[in-house]
Design an enzyme around this catalytic site. Sequence first.
Site, PDB file in Angstrom:
ATOM      1  N   LYS A  11       0.834  -1.199   0.000  1.00 32.58           N
ATOM      2  CA  LYS A  11       0.000   0.000   0.000  1.00 32.58           C
ATOM      3  C   LYS A  11       0.878   1.263   0.000  1.00 32.58           C
ATOM      4  CE  LYS A  11      -3.918  -2.201   2.410  1.00 32.58           C
ATOM      5  NZ  LYS A  11      -4.821  -2.104   3.604  1.00 32.58           N
ATOM      6  N   TYR A  51     -12.177  -2.364  -3.464  1.00 28.59           N
ATOM      7  CA  TYR A  51     -12.730  -2.461  -2.108  1.00 28.59           C
ATOM      8  C   TYR A  51     -14.258  -2.446  -2.107  1.00 28.59           C
ATOM      9  CZ  TYR A  51      -8.166  -1.969   0.216  1.00 28.59           C
ATOM     10  OH  TYR A  51      -6.886  -2.171   0.700  1.00 28.59           O
ATOM     11  N   PHE A  59     -15.376   3.371   7.412  1.00 33.69           N
ATOM     12  CA  PHE A  59     -14.000   3.689   7.042  1.00 33.69           C
ATOM     13  C   PHE A  59     -13.774   3.738   5.532  1.00 33.69           C
ATOM     14  CE2 PHE A  59     -14.291  -0.920   7.741  1.00 33.69           C
ATOM     15  CZ  PHE A  59     -13.735  -1.423   6.566  1.00 33.69           C
ATOM     16  N   ARG A  87      -1.970 -14.653   3.646  1.00 35.73           N
ATOM     17  CA  ARG A  87      -2.747 -14.030   4.731  1.00 35.73           C
ATOM     18  C   ARG A  87      -2.062 -14.294   6.077  1.00 35.73           C
ATOM     19  NH1 ARG A  87      -6.903 -10.301   3.865  1.00 35.73           N
ATOM     20  NH2 ARG A  87      -7.892 -11.048   5.774  1.00 35.73           N
ATOM     21  N   THR A  93      -5.791  -7.781  10.370  1.00 38.34           N
ATOM     22  CA  THR A  93      -6.067  -6.457   9.810  1.00 38.34           C
ATOM     23  C   THR A  93      -5.452  -5.367  10.705  1.00 38.34           C
ATOM     24  OG1 THR A  93      -8.129  -7.329   8.922  1.00 38.34           O
ATOM     25  CG2 THR A  93      -7.903  -4.933   8.988  1.00 38.34           C
ATOM     26  N   ARG A 104       2.436  -7.222   9.005  1.00 33.23           N
ATOM     27  CA  ARG A 104       1.769  -6.136   9.727  1.00 33.23           C
ATOM     28  C   ARG A 104       2.239  -6.067  11.181  1.00 33.23           C
ATOM     29  NH1 ARG A 104      -4.267  -7.247   7.184  1.00 33.23           N
ATOM     30  NH2 ARG A 104      -4.135  -5.792   5.421  1.00 33.23           N
TER      31      ARG A 104
HETATM   32  P1  IDP Z   1      -7.840  -6.984   5.322  1.00 34.37           P
HETATM   33  O1  IDP Z   1      -6.992  -5.976   4.596  1.00 34.37           O
HETATM   34  O2  IDP Z   1      -7.114  -7.547   6.527  1.00 34.37           O
HETATM   35  O3  IDP Z   1      -8.430  -8.037   4.439  1.00 34.37           O
HETATM   36  P2  IDP Z   1     -10.488  -5.810   5.401  1.00 34.37           P
HETATM   37  O4  IDP Z   1     -11.495  -6.063   6.470  1.00 34.37           O
HETATM   38  O5  IDP Z   1     -10.714  -6.404   4.058  1.00 34.37           O
HETATM   39  O6  IDP Z   1      -9.056  -6.180   5.988  1.00 34.37           O
HETATM   40  O7  IDP Z   1     -10.414  -4.218   5.238  1.00 34.37           O
HETATM   41  C1  IDP Z   1      -9.734  -3.643   4.148  1.00 34.37           C
HETATM   42  C2  IDP Z   1      -8.845  -2.534   4.664  1.00 34.37           C
HETATM   43  O8  IDP Z   1      -9.666  -1.507   5.192  1.00 34.37           O
HETATM   44  C3  IDP Z   1      -7.925  -2.925   5.804  1.00 34.37           C
HETATM   45  O9  IDP Z   1      -6.698  -3.496   5.370  1.00 34.37           O
HETATM   46  C4  IDP Z   1      -7.721  -1.626   6.523  1.00 34.37           C
HETATM   47  O10 IDP Z   1      -6.701  -0.850   5.888  1.00 34.37           O
HETATM   48  C5  IDP Z   1      -9.043  -0.931   6.325  1.00 34.37           C
HETATM   49  N1  IDP Z   1      -9.896  -1.121   7.492  1.00 34.37           N
HETATM   50  C6  IDP Z   1     -10.628  -2.218   7.796  1.00 34.37           C
HETATM   51  N2  IDP Z   1     -11.322  -2.048   8.921  1.00 34.37           N
HETATM   52  C7  IDP Z   1     -11.019  -0.811   9.358  1.00 34.37           C
HETATM   53  C8  IDP Z   1     -11.417  -0.034  10.491  1.00 34.37           C
HETATM   54  O11 IDP Z   1     -12.188  -0.483  11.336  1.00 34.37           O
HETATM   55  N3  IDP Z   1     -10.880   1.215  10.569  1.00 34.37           N
HETATM   56  C9  IDP Z   1     -10.018   1.727   9.657  1.00 34.37           C
HETATM   57  N4  IDP Z   1      -9.616   1.035   8.596  1.00 34.37           N
HETATM   58  C10 IDP Z   1     -10.098  -0.217   8.435  1.00 34.37           C
HETATM   59 MG    MG Z   2      -9.789  -7.782   2.875  1.00 39.37          MG
END
Ligand code: IDP
Ligand code: MG
Length: 154
Positions: A11, A51, A59, A87, A93, A104
Amino acid sequence: MSTERTFFMIKPDGVQRGLIGEIIGRVEKKGFKIIGSRMLRLDAELASRHYAEHQGKPFFEDLVHFITSGPVVALVLEGEDAVEVVRGMMGKTDPRASPPGTIRGDLGMTMSRNVVHGSDSAISAAREISLFFPENEIMVYKKDIDDWVYPQID
Ligand code: IDP
Ligand code: MG
């Protein structure tokens, strides 16, 4: 065990922080084959499509703003059980809840700056790869070292 492809992305925070080499080094050393690679800056349309599952969440707008804020490195990785293994290498996340040793867990501090993206299923992988890579930009090739990563009998 089955050979799979997954979509993986460094990213904008990872690019800005000079972590491209560190992150690609990890997946390469693990044994993944890089079969697609692009540096690009997402526009809002590609970001929203990528997305799409998060549209409407609180968010979402910040996420699109962030992911379009600078260049990313998009990769297609190939390997056995690639989706699940990548993963696992990423951690959770939330970087602060991610164990040390994960990308991460080692390199991030907040959800909104969590350095990498990786497909969460084979279906997502196919969709995401096709969003970023025309088929002719995916390289099908043999690496001689594969025989040392995956022996005949395992
Ligand atoms: P992932 O990247 O671990 O698959 P996802 O739930 O698909 O997580 O969410 C996509 C991206 O959105 C995350 O990587 C993160 O950058 C952002 N994100 C997800 N949940 C939140 C949140 O609660 N607050 C802020 N950013 C979030
Ligand atoms: Mg995801």
